[in-house]
Design a protein around this motif. Structure first.
Motif, PDB file in Angstrom:
ATOM      1  N   PRO A   1       0.849  -1.273   0.081  1.00  0.00           N
ATOM      2  CA  PRO A   1      -0.226  -0.162  -0.087  1.00  0.00           C
ATOM      3  C   PRO A   1       1.113   1.491   0.049  1.00  0.00           C
ATOM      4  CG  PRO A   1      -0.856  -1.411   1.467  1.00  0.00           C
ATOM      5  CD  PRO A   1       0.227  -2.109   1.180  1.00  0.00           C
ATOM      6  N   GLU A   2       1.896   1.229   0.614  1.00  0.00           N
ATOM      7  CA  GLU A   2       2.983   2.318   0.815  1.00  0.00           C
ATOM      8  C   GLU A   2       3.332   2.759  -0.848  1.00  0.00           C
ATOM      9  OE1 GLU A   2       3.377  -0.037   2.538  1.00  0.00           O
ATOM     10  OE2 GLU A   2       2.431   0.692   4.625  1.00  0.00           O
ATOM     11  N   MET A   3       3.916   1.734  -1.618  1.00  0.00           N
ATOM     12  CA  MET A   3       4.166   1.779  -2.761  1.00  0.00           C
ATOM     13  C   MET A   3       3.276   2.229  -3.642  1.00  0.00           C
ATOM     14  SD  MET A   3       6.945   1.366  -4.680  1.00  0.00           S
ATOM     15  CE  MET A   3       7.857   0.352  -3.962  1.00  0.00           C
ATOM     16  N   LEU A   4       1.835   2.052  -3.608  1.00  0.00           N
ATOM     17  CA  LEU A   4       0.801   2.434  -4.240  1.00  0.00           C
ATOM     18  C   LEU A   4       0.635   3.810  -4.114  1.00  0.00           C
ATOM     19  CD1 LEU A   4      -1.542  -0.468  -4.298  1.00  0.00           C
ATOM     20  CD2 LEU A   4      -0.092   0.194  -6.119  1.00  0.00           C
ATOM     21  N   GLY A   5       0.626   4.271  -2.896  1.00  0.00           N
ATOM     22  CA  GLY A   5       0.318   5.493  -2.344  1.00  0.00           C
ATOM     23  C   GLY A   5       1.579   6.427  -2.895  1.00  0.00           C
ATOM     24  N   MET A   6       2.831   6.112  -2.993  1.00  0.00           N
ATOM     25  CA  MET A   6       3.482   7.079  -3.561  1.00  0.00           C
ATOM     26  C   MET A   6       3.431   7.209  -4.766  1.00  0.00           C
ATOM     27  SD  MET A   6       7.135   6.034  -1.346  1.00  0.00           S
ATOM     28  CE  MET A   6       7.954   6.651  -2.564  1.00  0.00           C
ATOM     29  N   ALA A   7       2.974   6.166  -5.563  1.00  0.00           N
ATOM     30  CA  ALA A   7       2.748   5.881  -7.104  1.00  0.00           C
ATOM     31  C   ALA A   7       1.930   7.144  -7.474  1.00  0.00           C
ATOM     32  CB  ALA A   7       2.701   4.777  -7.785  1.00  0.00           C
ATOM     33  N   MET A   8       0.699   7.146  -6.668  1.00  0.00           N
ATOM     34  CA  MET A   8      -0.460   7.782  -6.974  1.00  0.00           C
ATOM     35  C   MET A   8      -0.115   9.096  -6.636  1.00  0.00           C
ATOM     36  SD  MET A   8      -3.006   6.162  -8.033  1.00  0.00           S
ATOM     37  CE  MET A   8      -4.138   7.350  -8.058  1.00  0.00           C
ATOM     38  N   VAL A   9       0.545   9.669  -5.683  1.00  0.00           N
ATOM     39  CA  VAL A   9       1.047  10.971  -5.382  1.00  0.00           C
ATOM     40  C   VAL A   9       1.844  11.418  -6.599  1.00  0.00           C
ATOM     41  CG1 VAL A   9       2.090  12.250  -3.663  1.00  0.00           C
ATOM     42  CG2 VAL A   9       0.697  10.865  -2.841  1.00  0.00           C
ATOM     43  N   ARG A  10       2.849  10.712  -7.036  1.00  0.00           N
ATOM     44  CA  ARG A  10       3.517  11.047  -8.081  1.00  0.00           C
ATOM     45  C   ARG A  10       2.740  11.476  -9.505  1.00  0.00           C
ATOM     46  NH1 ARG A  10       9.159   8.085  -7.223  1.00  0.00           N
ATOM     47  NH2 ARG A  10       9.567   8.984  -5.462  1.00  0.00           N
ATOM     48  N   CYS A  11       1.828  10.358  -9.677  1.00  0.00           N
ATOM     49  CA  CYS A  11       1.173  10.507 -10.830  1.00  0.00           C
ATOM     50  C   CYS A  11       0.083  11.994 -10.659  1.00  0.00           C
ATOM     51  CB  CYS A  11       0.303   9.361 -10.914  1.00  0.00           C
ATOM     52  SG  CYS A  11       1.013   7.940 -11.676  1.00  0.00           S
ATOM     53  N   GLU A  12      -0.282  12.059  -9.705  1.00  0.00           N
ATOM     54  CA  GLU A  12      -1.217  13.234  -9.453  1.00  0.00           C
ATOM     55  C   GLU A  12      -0.432  14.532  -9.476  1.00  0.00           C
ATOM     56  OE1 GLU A  12      -4.617  15.182  -9.035  1.00  0.00           O
ATOM     57  OE2 GLU A  12      -4.527  12.976  -8.992  1.00  0.00           O
ATOM     58  N   LEU A  13       0.981  14.468  -9.056  1.00  0.00           N
ATOM     59  CA  LEU A  13       1.654  15.967  -9.099  1.00  0.00           C
ATOM     60  C   LEU A  13       2.138  16.027 -10.810  1.00  0.00           C
ATOM     61  CD1 LEU A  13       3.501  18.028  -7.793  1.00  0.00           C
ATOM     62  CD2 LEU A  13       5.197  16.293  -7.676  1.00  0.00           C
ATOM     63  N   LEU A  14       2.385  14.810 -11.400  1.00  0.00           N
ATOM     64  CA  LEU A  14       2.570  14.990 -12.817  1.00  0.00           C
ATOM     65  C   LEU A  14       1.413  15.362 -13.567  1.00  0.00           C
ATOM     66  CD1 LEU A  14       4.476  14.369 -15.345  1.00  0.00           C
ATOM     67  CD2 LEU A  14       3.495  11.972 -15.212  1.00  0.00           C
ATOM     68  N   LEU A  15       0.380  15.013 -13.216  1.00  0.00           N
ATOM     69  CA  LEU A  15      -0.946  15.270 -14.089  1.00  0.00           C
ATOM     70  C   LEU A  15      -1.293  16.619 -13.771  1.00  0.00           C
ATOM     71  CD1 LEU A  15      -3.417  14.659 -15.613  1.00  0.00           C
ATOM     72  CD2 LEU A  15      -4.626  13.946 -13.396  1.00  0.00           C
ATOM     73  N   SER A  16      -1.061  17.403 -12.566  1.00  0.00           N
ATOM     74  CA  SER A  16      -1.395  18.667 -12.184  1.00  0.00           C
ATOM     75  C   SER A  16      -0.287  19.703 -12.722  1.00  0.00           C
ATOM     76  CB  SER A  16      -1.325  18.719 -10.390  1.00  0.00           C
ATOM     77  OG  SER A  16      -2.266  18.167  -9.968  1.00  0.00           O
ATOM     78  N   THR A  17       0.801  19.235 -12.924  1.00  0.00           N
ATOM     79  CA  THR A  17       1.979  19.927 -13.391  1.00  0.00           C
ATOM     80  C   THR A  17       1.686  20.082 -15.012  1.00  0.00           C
ATOM     81  OG1 THR A  17       3.490  19.300 -11.867  1.00  0.00           O
ATOM     82  CG2 THR A  17       4.495  20.198 -13.899  1.00  0.00           C
ATOM     83  N   THR A  18       1.321  19.208 -15.563  1.00  0.00           N
ATOM     84  CA  THR A  18       1.008  19.121 -17.000  1.00  0.00           C
ATOM     85  C   THR A  18       0.032  19.895 -17.268  1.00  0.00           C
ATOM     86  OG1 THR A  18       1.985  16.692 -17.113  1.00  0.00           O
ATOM     87  CG2 THR A  18       0.701  17.458 -18.997  1.00  0.00           C
ATOM     88  N   LEU A  19      -0.975  19.867 -16.450  1.00  0.00           N
ATOM     89  CA  LEU A  19      -2.236  20.608 -16.809  1.00  0.00           C
ATOM     90  C   LEU A  19      -2.189  22.062 -16.310  1.00  0.00           C
ATOM     91  CD1 LEU A  19      -5.102  18.500 -15.345  1.00  0.00           C
ATOM     92  CD2 LEU A  19      -4.751  18.940 -17.672  1.00  0.00           C
ATOM     93  N   PHE A  20      -1.582  22.316 -15.703  1.00  0.00           N
ATOM     94  CA  PHE A  20      -1.176  23.660 -15.141  1.00  0.00           C
ATOM     95  C   PHE A  20      -0.136  24.573 -16.401  1.00  0.00           C
ATOM     96  CE2 PHE A  20       2.051  26.877 -13.799  1.00  0.00           C
ATOM     97  CZ  PHE A  20       1.249  27.731 -13.389  1.00  0.00           C
ATOM     98  N   LEU A  21       0.719  23.799 -16.866  1.00  0.00           N
ATOM     99  CA  LEU A  21       1.802  24.310 -17.705  1.00  0.00           C
ATOM    100  C   LEU A  21       0.966  24.478 -19.170  1.00  0.00           C
ATOM    101  CD1 LEU A  21       4.726  22.268 -17.343  1.00  0.00           C
ATOM    102  CD2 LEU A  21       4.414  24.808 -16.772  1.00  0.00           C
ATOM    103  N   SER A  22       0.166  23.438 -19.461  1.00  0.00           N
ATOM    104  CA  SER A  22      -0.803  23.690 -20.782  1.00  0.00           C
ATOM    105  C   SER A  22      -1.644  24.721 -20.782  1.00  0.00           C
ATOM    106  CB  SER A  22      -1.259  22.239 -21.129  1.00  0.00           C
ATOM    107  OG  SER A  22      -2.105  21.982 -20.214  1.00  0.00           O
TER     108      SER A  22
END
Length: 72
Positions: free
Chosen positions: A39-60
């Protein structure tokens, strides 16, 4: 004309079976991954994916906003 139609129907059947196989394989592999991962690994992956998505959307969106401001 009927030979062409038969080839078309056969091609559609192959395409549909390929799509079905891909979806079943994707679902199966995802379930295996979720069951074996911690679960810890899944949580870290979800946080990183959410950060990547937010950054991409913000920049575009920011680029589009700035270009619209310069235009008017």
């Amino acid at each position: 004309m009927t030979k062409m139609r038969e080839n078309l129907v056969q091609g559609v059947k192959h395409l549909m079976s390929l799509v079905l196989f891909q979806r079943v394989a994707n679902f199966t592999l995802s379930q295996l991954l979720l069951r074996r991962a911690e679960p810890e690994m899944l949580g870290m992956a979800m946080v990183r994916c959410e950060l990547l998505l937010s950054t991409t959307l913000f920049l575009s969106r920011e680029g589009l906003r700035l270009s619209l401001l310069r235009r008017h």
